[in-house]
Design an enzyme around this catalytic site. Structure first.
Site, short mmCIF file in Angstrom:
data_model
loop_
_atom_site.label_atom_id
_atom_site.label_comp_id
_atom_site.label_asym_id
_atom_site.label_seq_id
_atom_site.Cartn_x
_atom_site.Cartn_y
_atom_site.Cartn_z
N SER A 1 0.00 2.45 -6.35
CA SER A 1 -1.10 3.38 -6.71
C SER A 1 -1.46 3.27 -8.18
CB SER A 1 -0.64 4.83 -6.49
OG SER A 1 -0.91 5.25 -5.22
N GLY B 1 -7.15 0.11 1.72
CA GLY B 1 -8.07 1.25 1.66
C GLY B 1 -8.25 1.74 0.23
N GLN C 1 -7.86 9.01 -3.58
CA GLN C 1 -8.69 7.80 -3.71
C GLN C 1 -10.14 8.18 -4.02
OE1 GLN C 1 -8.02 6.06 0.12
NE2 GLN C 1 -6.05 5.19 -0.45
N ASP D 1 2.39 9.23 3.02
CA ASP D 1 2.80 7.83 3.22
C ASP D 1 4.27 7.71 3.68
OD1 ASP D 1 0.29 7.12 2.43
OD2 ASP D 1 0.84 6.46 0.43
N ARG E 1 3.99 0.05 6.53
CA ARG E 1 4.96 1.16 6.45
C ARG E 1 5.70 1.35 7.78
NH1 ARG E 1 4.42 2.67 1.28
NH2 ARG E 1 2.31 2.85 0.48
C1 S3P Z 1 -3.46 6.86 -2.48
C2 S3P Z 1 -3.75 8.08 -1.97
C3 S3P Z 1 -3.38 8.53 -0.62
C4 S3P Z 1 -2.30 7.62 -0.07
C5 S3P Z 1 -2.64 6.17 -0.22
C6 S3P Z 1 -2.74 5.83 -1.70
C7 S3P Z 1 -3.86 6.53 -3.87
O1 S3P Z 1 -4.50 8.48 0.24
O2 S3P Z 1 -2.07 7.94 1.29
O3 S3P Z 1 -1.68 5.33 0.35
O4 S3P Z 1 -3.36 5.55 -4.45
O5 S3P Z 1 -4.68 7.27 -4.41
P1 S3P Z 1 -5.69 9.59 0.20
O6 S3P Z 1 -6.35 9.48 -1.12
O7 S3P Z 1 -6.62 9.19 1.30
O8 S3P Z 1 -5.06 10.90 0.42
#
Ligand code: S3P
Length: 454
Positions: A24, A96, A171, A326, A400
């Site tokens: 992240s 994502g 995100q 996660d 995961r």
């Molecule tokens: C993340 C935020 C989370 C997490 C993803 C990474 C990030 O998702 O589940 O694996 O790095 O900001 P969401 O922002 O959809 O909650």
């Protein structure tokens, strides 16, 4: 196709290990670094496939990345993208985070961009980032809520000065922050669920103006014009697999060093402790506003079930389900070996991760011999004395779920086979090595983990 067979080890997981670098924070270092007119030095970057997708995206935009030992330096493009050029196709692969966060950067960059990804990513919801970006005046087209995404980026986005924009994802918050920093008027965001706050911490570290009060954040337009260094800690979400392994395998005692211990990321550790696991963590220092330290995890024979239901006031205060999203497949595995029942709710978001993680986790744990029921927004699990294993896992290409099944294989009675083990590299590049490295030498040489087909 490669298949890895995991057998119950005869020796425990012991010693001192490093977690992989935080995925992240590395994504953010690259994307906030992309707003810098000078060099951004990233120390200990994650080289996971997801972060490489973000690095490739920046290279497609003309940024230069120079890697040296355990460090990468990002330099801005020497010339702006040509306005008349063809749309740039960007492949976000499985990530994502790359797709959603970069939408904010691209919306504020002159040019036309088309984002796509692998089969899993093309099914995932993208409108959640596109819709609020449109409030800033961005042109972001999302076909049926999913990829491909077409962005007609422009410099000088208006920004947004109306009611705070409600945001329920870290995100999406980051996408809006990146666009807001490059806009004329900035943006005010309202956080609607508790979530990881790495972006706000990084913005403060980089001197980008941000005022935060309660769940409101005001982001003012800014560009960075200074050579900066961003140091990346170990990834708690990666460390979580090693922690779960140590908690489950008899005789284990693992110390995981230099892990990020940001308070918005430790809910999994808190939940484990609530289940009677012997897990300790200690913040040793703070670098770039991010606390880091070590986690000690020991074999925990007296695990008990837990109720995690954000809607149930009787169980409050409880560790935040949203902040361990996660790690929930892994928590479900620990619950499958705990005494009594576990209920996890408020986790509907798992259905739209790299796989439908509620369905996939339940299916994997049942194949291993667990008693797991799918709920619409979580799981209901009854712990069993022993998981029998003796199966080939279907992890649906989800990193995961693949790694959770590998940890399960350390404690099942019979071996577990994991096809396509390289999917672990999406977030944890040396996962299989780390699993062996946590054992004593004899075990590492003698097996327990073996590649059975090439
Ligand atoms: C993340 C935020 C989370 C997490 C993803 C990474 C990030 O998702 O589940 O694996 O790095 O900001 P969401 O922002 O959809 O909650």
């Amino acid at each position: 196709m490669d298949i890895i067979r995991i057998e119950r080890p005869t020796s425990p997981l012991r010693g001192q290990v490093h977690a992989p670098a935080d995925k992240s924070i590395t994504h953010r270092a690259l994307l906030f670094g992309a707003l810098n007119r000078r060099a951004t030095h990233i120390l200990n970057p994650s080289v996971s496939a997801d972060c490489l997708a973000t690095a490739n995206l920046l290279q497609t935009l003309g940024y230069r990345l120079v890697a040296s030992q355990n460090q990468v330096t990002l330099f801005p493009p020497e010339a702006p993208l040509s306005r008349n050029s063809e749309p740039l196709w960007i492949d976000c692969h499985n990530s994502g985070t790359t797709a959603r966060m970069s939408m904010g950067l691209l919306a504020a960059t002159a040019g036309t961009f088309q984002l796509t990804g692998d089969d899993s990513l093309r099914k995932r919801p993208m409108e959640r980032a596109a819709a609020p970006l449109r409030l800033l005046g961005a042109s972001v087209e999302v076909a049926n809520g999913t990829m491909p995404i077409t962005i007609h980026g422009k410099e000088g986005l208006a920004g947004y000065q109306g009611d705070p924009i409600p945001v329920a994802s870290a995100q999406v918050w980051t996408a809006l922050a990146l666009a807001g920093l490059r806009s004329r008027d900035g943006v005010i965001l309202r956080q609607t669920t508790p979530m990881r706050d790495h972006s706000a911490r990084m913005m403060e570290h980089l001197g980008m103006p941000l005022s935060t009060a309660n769940s409101l954040s005001t982001i003012h337009p800014a560009r960075l014009d200074a050579e900066v260094v961003i140091s990346i800690p170990g990834d708690l979400s990666g460390a979580a697999f090693l922690v779960a392994g140590a908690v489950l395998v008899p005789g284990s005692h693992l110390v995981i060093t230099d892990v990020g211990l940001n308070p918005t990321r430790i809910a999994f550790l808190q939940a484990l402790r609530g289940m009677g696991a012997q897990v300790q963590w200690e913040v040793e220092r703070e670098i770039n506003n991010e606390p880091r330290g070590c986690i000690t995890a020991e074999y925990s024979p007296d695990l008990r079930g837990i109720e995690l239901d954000p809607a149930n006031r009787k169980t409050q205060p409880a560790p935040s389900v949203a902040q361990m999203m996660d790690e929930l497949p892994l928590l479900a595995l620990v619950a499958a070996r705990a005494e009594g029942s576990t209920v996890i709710r408020g986790a509907g978001e798992l259905r739209v991760k790299e796989s439908d993680r509620i369905r996939q986790t339940a299916a994997v744990l049942r194949a291993l011999g667990g008693e797991v029921k799918e709920l619409e927004d979580g799981f209901s699990i009854t712990g069993v004395q022993e998981l029998h294993g003796d199966c080939r896992i279907d992890h649906a290409g989800d990193h995961r779920i693949c790694m959770m099944a590998a940890i399960a294989g350390l404690v099942t009675k019979q071996p577990v086979e994991i096809p396509n083990p390289s999917v672990a590299e999406v977030s944890f590049p040396k996962f299989w090595k780390a699993l062996l490295g946590g054992r004593d030498q004899k075990r590492a040489e003698g097996g327990g983990i073996a590649l059975v087909k090439g």
